[in-house]
Design a protein around this motif. Structure first.
Motif, PDB file in Angstrom:
ATOM      1  N   ASP A 143      -4.367  -9.019 -10.615  1.00 54.10           N
ATOM      2  CA  ASP A 143      -4.806  -7.922 -11.491  1.00 54.10           C
ATOM      3  C   ASP A 143      -5.552  -6.846 -10.712  1.00 54.10           C
ATOM      4  N   ASP A 144      -6.486  -7.253  -9.859  1.00 53.65           N
ATOM      5  CA  ASP A 144      -7.290  -6.284  -9.111  1.00 53.65           C
ATOM      6  C   ASP A 144      -6.435  -5.433  -8.181  1.00 53.65           C
ATOM      7  N   GLU A 145      -5.389  -6.010  -7.626  1.00 54.61           N
ATOM      8  CA  GLU A 145      -4.493  -5.244  -6.753  1.00 54.61           C
ATOM      9  C   GLU A 145      -3.749  -4.182  -7.558  1.00 54.61           C
ATOM     10  N   ILE A 146      -3.322  -4.547  -8.743  1.00 55.68           N
ATOM     11  CA  ILE A 146      -2.634  -3.584  -9.605  1.00 55.68           C
ATOM     12  C   ILE A 146      -3.590  -2.476 -10.037  1.00 55.68           C
ATOM     13  N   ILE A 147      -4.805  -2.857 -10.413  1.00 61.40           N
ATOM     14  CA  ILE A 147      -5.797  -1.878 -10.855  1.00 61.40           C
ATOM     15  C   ILE A 147      -6.161  -0.924  -9.727  1.00 61.40           C
ATOM     16  N   TYR A 183       4.443  -8.259 -11.561  1.00 65.15           N
ATOM     17  CA  TYR A 183       3.238  -8.983 -11.961  1.00 65.15           C
ATOM     18  C   TYR A 183       3.180 -10.383 -11.358  1.00 65.15           C
ATOM     19  N   ALA A 184       4.319 -10.915 -10.989  1.00 65.08           N
ATOM     20  CA  ALA A 184       4.352 -12.267 -10.430  1.00 65.08           C
ATOM     21  C   ALA A 184       3.808 -12.321  -9.011  1.00 65.08           C
ATOM     22  N   SER A 185       3.818 -11.206  -8.300  1.00 66.22           N
ATOM     23  CA  SER A 185       3.423 -11.219  -6.891  1.00 66.22           C
ATOM     24  C   SER A 185       2.123 -10.470  -6.621  1.00 66.22           C
ATOM     25  N   ARG A 198       4.895  -3.569 -20.758  1.00 64.62           N
ATOM     26  CA  ARG A 198       4.995  -4.863 -20.080  1.00 64.62           C
ATOM     27  C   ARG A 198       6.090  -5.716 -20.689  1.00 64.62           C
ATOM     28  N   GLN A 199       6.655  -6.568 -19.843  1.00 62.88           N
ATOM     29  CA  GLN A 199       7.540  -7.602 -20.322  1.00 62.88           C
ATOM     30  C   GLN A 199       6.698  -8.763 -20.840  1.00 62.88           C
ATOM     31  N   SER A 200       7.263  -9.536 -21.723  1.00 65.59           N
ATOM     32  CA  SER A 200       6.551 -10.684 -22.263  1.00 65.59           C
ATOM     33  C   SER A 200       6.139 -11.636 -21.137  1.00 65.59           C
ATOM     34  N   GLY A 201       4.877 -12.070 -21.172  1.00 67.70           N
ATOM     35  CA  GLY A 201       4.360 -12.953 -20.131  1.00 67.70           C
ATOM     36  C   GLY A 201       3.486 -12.244 -19.124  1.00 67.70           C
ATOM     37  N   CYS A 202       3.490 -10.918 -19.153  1.00 68.83           N
ATOM     38  CA  CYS A 202       2.638 -10.118 -18.259  1.00 68.83           C
ATOM     39  C   CYS A 202       1.414  -9.660 -19.050  1.00 68.83           C
ATOM     40  N   SER A 203       0.228  -9.961 -18.547  1.00 68.01           N
ATOM     41  CA  SER A 203      -1.016  -9.711 -19.288  1.00 68.01           C
ATOM     42  C   SER A 203      -1.542  -8.303 -19.029  1.00 68.01           C
ATOM     43  N   ALA A 204      -1.161  -7.380 -19.882  1.00 67.58           N
ATOM     44  CA  ALA A 204      -1.582  -5.992 -19.709  1.00 67.58           C
ATOM     45  C   ALA A 204      -2.965  -5.727 -20.290  1.00 67.58           C
ATOM     46  N   GLN A 205      -3.353  -6.485 -21.307  1.00 64.56           N
ATOM     47  CA  GLN A 205      -4.611  -6.193 -21.992  1.00 64.56           C
ATOM     48  C   GLN A 205      -5.816  -6.328 -21.067  1.00 64.56           C
ATOM     49  N   ARG A 206      -5.866  -7.385 -20.290  1.00 69.30           N
ATOM     50  CA  ARG A 206      -7.044  -7.564 -19.433  1.00 69.30           C
ATOM     51  C   ARG A 206      -7.075  -6.523 -18.320  1.00 69.30           C
ATOM     52  N   ILE A 207      -5.913  -6.057 -17.879  1.00 70.11           N
ATOM     53  CA  ILE A 207      -5.864  -4.960 -16.914  1.00 70.11           C
ATOM     54  C   ILE A 207      -6.414  -3.692 -17.554  1.00 70.11           C
ATOM     55  N   ALA A 208      -6.018  -3.425 -18.804  1.00 71.59           N
ATOM     56  CA  ALA A 208      -6.483  -2.229 -19.502  1.00 71.59           C
ATOM     57  C   ALA A 208      -7.996  -2.248 -19.688  1.00 71.59           C
ATOM     58  N   ILE A 209      -8.544  -3.401 -20.050  1.00 69.17           N
ATOM     59  CA  ILE A 209      -9.985  -3.510 -20.276  1.00 69.17           C
ATOM     60  C   ILE A 209     -10.761  -3.244 -18.986  1.00 69.17           C
ATOM     61  N   LYS A 210     -10.327  -3.864 -17.899  1.00 68.47           N
ATOM     62  CA  LYS A 210     -11.036  -3.676 -16.634  1.00 68.47           C
ATOM     63  C   LYS A 210     -10.855  -2.263 -16.098  1.00 68.47           C
ATOM     64  N   LEU A 211      -9.644  -1.720 -16.243  1.00 66.69           N
ATOM     65  CA  LEU A 211      -9.392  -0.353 -15.787  1.00 66.69           C
ATOM     66  C   LEU A 211     -10.264   0.644 -16.541  1.00 66.69           C
TER      67      LEU A 211
END
Length: 240
Positions: A217-221, A212-214, A31-44
């Motif tokens: 989280d759920d859509e990405i997951i 990540y701007a558009s 991830r680039q700085s400012g994109c929250s990957a951790q919460r995506i990883a936890i939910k995934l």
């Protein structure tokens, strides 16, 4: 030190092309700085664990995202192997493994330049991949594991202005502070990748890149889960 590094990297191999013995499944999220990957990883991890428990075989079905505790557990296992092995440089190797674990936990891993430490870190990441059902956020794991087939390398990006505004909100920074933070973090991560592979990362190093701007989280997951299914990365081990 050289004795340990050579043996360590030989025994912790990411894949065996002759036998077809590959690690995984594994997901990496860059991830680039400012994109929250951790919460995506936890939910995934919870969602993929749920899919696993729908199968007939429920043993070792849990997916885990790699936090500092899981990384340390793997390092501790390797240290025990070192102690049981016949290494003349065992004490130095153990010290080096502790350094890598500490650097992973506080993100100073991106500042490591010593070649032996980098090779040791790469070996620990490969060991994590061998454990399977693992999600690793950052730390250039996607680049390290790029050539193994049983994985999904994800990249989260967003426009610079959007990321600056988000850091201002999350950290209560001024605009100048946010600009400096975003640029410094991106530069640290990019430089670490260069030290690992000798070049800058490019789009071909990732299986999929999300804006990540558009996207929520759920859509990405949801997209990640569907890709894992379609690539048979999940179904390779369980029938869903």
């Amino acid at each position: 030190m050289e004795e340990f590094i050579k043996s360590f990297m030989k025994t912790i191999t990411c894949c065996d092309l002759e036998t077809g013995d590959f690690p995984g499944p594994i997901v990496t999220i860059s991830r680039q700085s400012g994109c929250s990957a951790q919460r995506i990883a936890i939910k995934l991890s919870k969602i993929l664990t749920g899919y696993s428990y729908m199968s007939d075989t429920k043993t070792d079905a849990e997916w885990k995202w790699v936090d500092k505790n899981i990384f340390k557990d793997v390092v501790d296992d390797i240290i025990e192997e070192v102690k049981k092995g016949n290494y003349d440089d065992a004490d130095e190797a153990i010290k080096m493994l502790h350094q890598v674990a500490k650097a992973f936990s506080n993100e100073t891993i991106y500042e490591i330049s010593d070649e032996s430490l980098i090779e040791t870190f790469k070996g620990v990441v490969c060991r994590l991949a061998c454990k399977g059902r693992t999600i690793i956020v950052g730390r250039s794991a996607g680049i390290i594991l790029k050539d193994i087939p049983n994985k999904l390398n994800v990249r989260l990006e967003a426009p610079m202005e959007w990321r600056i505004n988000r850091i201002m909100q999350l950290r209560d920074f001024s605009q100048a502070e946010a600009v400096r933070y975003v640029k410094e973090m991106d530069e640290k991560r990019d430089s670490f990748i260069e030290r690992i592979i000798g070049r800058k990362a490019n789009n071909e190093d990732f299986d999929v890149i999300f804006n990540y701007a558009s996207l929520q989280d759920d859509e990405i997951i949801d997209a990640m889960v569907n890709i894992l299914k379609n690539k048979n990365i999940i179904a390779q081990h369980e029938e869903y």
